[in-house]
Design an enzyme around this catalytic site. Structure first.
Site, short mmCIF file in Angstrom:
data_model
loop_
_atom_site.label_atom_id
_atom_site.label_comp_id
_atom_site.label_asym_id
_atom_site.label_seq_id
_atom_site.Cartn_x
_atom_site.Cartn_y
_atom_site.Cartn_z
N LYS A 1 -17.98 4.09 3.66
CA LYS A 1 -19.38 3.68 3.65
C LYS A 1 -19.86 3.47 5.10
O LYS A 1 -19.99 4.45 5.81
CB LYS A 1 -19.54 2.52 2.69
CG LYS A 1 -19.49 3.12 1.26
CD LYS A 1 -19.01 2.29 0.15
CE LYS A 1 -18.94 3.14 -1.13
NZ LYS A 1 -18.21 2.54 -2.22
N SER B 1 -12.41 -12.38 -12.94
CA SER B 1 -13.06 -11.21 -12.35
C SER B 1 -14.56 -11.27 -12.60
O SER B 1 -15.00 -11.51 -13.73
CB SER B 1 -12.43 -9.96 -12.99
OG SER B 1 -13.05 -8.79 -12.57
N ARG C 1 -25.33 14.22 -15.28
CA ARG C 1 -25.47 14.10 -13.83
C ARG C 1 -25.56 15.44 -13.14
O ARG C 1 -24.67 16.28 -13.29
CB ARG C 1 -24.30 13.29 -13.26
CG ARG C 1 -24.38 11.85 -13.69
CD ARG C 1 -23.12 11.07 -13.38
NE ARG C 1 -23.21 9.76 -14.02
CZ ARG C 1 -23.01 8.60 -13.40
NH1 ARG C 1 -22.67 8.58 -12.13
NH2 ARG C 1 -23.12 7.46 -14.05
N THR D 1 -0.24 11.35 -0.55
CA THR D 1 -0.21 11.77 0.85
C THR D 1 -1.04 10.83 1.73
O THR D 1 -2.12 10.38 1.32
CB THR D 1 -0.73 13.22 0.96
OG1 THR D 1 0.15 14.04 0.20
CG2 THR D 1 -0.77 13.70 2.39
#
Ligand SMILES: *Cc1c(COP(=O)(O)O)cnc(C)c1O
Length: 407
Positions: free
Chosen positions: A248, A137, A21, A278
């Site tokens: 998104k 699933s 990639r 955090t």
């Protein structure tokens, strides 16, 4: 052992398979998206059009969002200051969570640092707490859901993508008296298709299963207030847990789950993914709140996305370029070979100033490599024309490569 050589060889494997990639070095230009500045490896730069962004509505440059973020930054500073347990809970995150429960008409919401950690945390916690849980699933669920389910304790059943008969067979053959959870997505990101949510809810009801719906690619884009496909189809109240992201269509970053107050409180109290990290900082919470609230009342952006997706598909049809059919705004253009897919997207960037990231294994199965095109609310007809003409050109130029793949 020569450790560096070992890892170098693993990288060479990827390059050999054509699925190493490369990330394009882009500089987003606020106010000008989908145009961005591409910094090429030689050190020069030029403007390109982005055709694979998840900022579907252009909210990443919406003035209301940017103003809210500037304001929070000036008032509250940069970071959250801690985990939610230790000093990280701010008014900004509390306000955001109440906006999200309102969005999905649920009792409670819980914000996570990303959609990935929200899925991982929620699914691993729910399936660990429920005794002898059976999880059902969808085969094409996102990696974050798979990892969450894997981290939990349950008997796992994978049903063929959107296949209600297979899902029912699996439900039927599981013990009637054990807790069950069906985990699925509304818009499938790499396929561009939409789940039969109502039918899945009917099965869940019949077999007494909880429902967990990932609306990551749908929140903001579908439903009269941006509540997702479940809102659009009028079945939001039948989903136990709705998960989403600000990364998104909302144009920022961060994730969330909404649902029954006891379930959300249990995730808050038991999930390591939530407890030990955090909190989302005020600046991101303020931007997310502005984005979610804006899209509860504005449908302008949603309507343009629909029109643009329709226009893109019809132009691809007229040029004979094949894409996966689906009812969403995501248009997967099939290539079917990783080397070929990369050659085509390289050519788009080099010769046509269009940036599309090739989608290869393991994101999609080998042999189904594709370009995932997203027509956003800020693409114009000119952008769409330029894209389809460029695609036609590179398809013709790479005729031999594409034929080779088919052989
Ligand atoms: C991107 C994505 C996620 C993760 O969301 P992030 O906020 O980017 O971590 C979860 N589910 C699906 C289906 C996704 O595509």
């Amino acid at each position: 052992m020569d450790y560096p050589s070992f890892f170098k060889a693993r990288i060479a494997d990827l390059k050999q398979e054509g699925r190493y990639r490369n990330f394009a070095n882009l500089e987003r230009l606020a106010g000008r998206f989908p145009t961005a500045l591409y910094h090429d490896p030689s050190g020069s730069n030029r403007e390109v059009t982005i055709w694979c962004s998840n900022d579907y509505l252009g909210m990443g440059q919406n003035p209301k969002v940017l103003n809210a973020m500037h304001d929070a930054l000036d008032k509250s500073g940069a970071g959250a200051g801690g985990t939610r347990n230790i000093s990280g809970t701010t008014k900004y995150i509390v306000d955001l969570e109440s906006s999200l429960s309102d969005l999905h008409h649920k009792d409670s919401a819980l914000v996570f640092p990303s959609g990935y950690t929200a899925n991982e945390g929620a699914l691993s916690t729910i399936t660990s707490l429920l005794p002898d849980c059976h999880v059902f699933s969808d085969a094409l669920n996102h990696a974050s859901m798979i990892h969450g389910i894997r981290d939990g304790k349950s008997t796992k059943h994978i049903y063929r993508h959107n296949d209600l008969n297979h899902l029912e067979d699996l439900l039927k053959s599981s013990p009637a008296d054990t807790p069950k959870l069906i985990a699925f997505e509304s818009v499938y990101s790499m396929e561009g298709d939409i789940a039969p949510i109502k039918d899945i809810c009917d099965l869940a009801q019949r077999y007494h299963a909880m429902t967990y719906l990932d609306e990551v690619h749908a929140v903001g884009v579908y439903g009269p207030r941006g509540g997702g496909v479940a809102e659009e189809q009028g079945v939001m109240d039948r989903i136990d847990i709705i998960e989403g992201t600000f990364g998104k269509a909302y144009g920022l970053m961060g994730g969330f789950v909404t649902g029954n107050s006891a379930v959300i409180d249990a995730i808050r109290s038991y999930s390591g993914n939530f407890i030990f990290t955090t909190a989302l900082p005020p600046v991101l919470c303020a931007g997310a709140l502005a984005s979610v609230e804006y899209l509860k009342t504005s449908s302008v952006e949603r309507n343009i996305v629909r029109q643009n997706a329709r226009l893109l598909k019809s132009k691809l049809d007229s040029l004979g370029l094949s894409y996966l059919p689906g009812d969403s705004h995501i248009v997967p253009l099939m290539v079917g070979d990783s080397t070929c897919c990369k050659a085509l997207t390289d050519s788009l960037l080099q010769n046509h100033d269009i940036y599309v990231q090739p989608i290869n294994y393991p994101t999609v199965p080998k042999g189904t490599e594709r370009m995932r095109l997203t027509a956003t609310a800020v693409h114009t007809t000119t952008h769409i024309d330029h894209l389809v003409l460029s695609l036609k050109k590179i398809w013709t130029e790479n005729h031999d490569l594409l034929n080779l793949r088919a052989a």
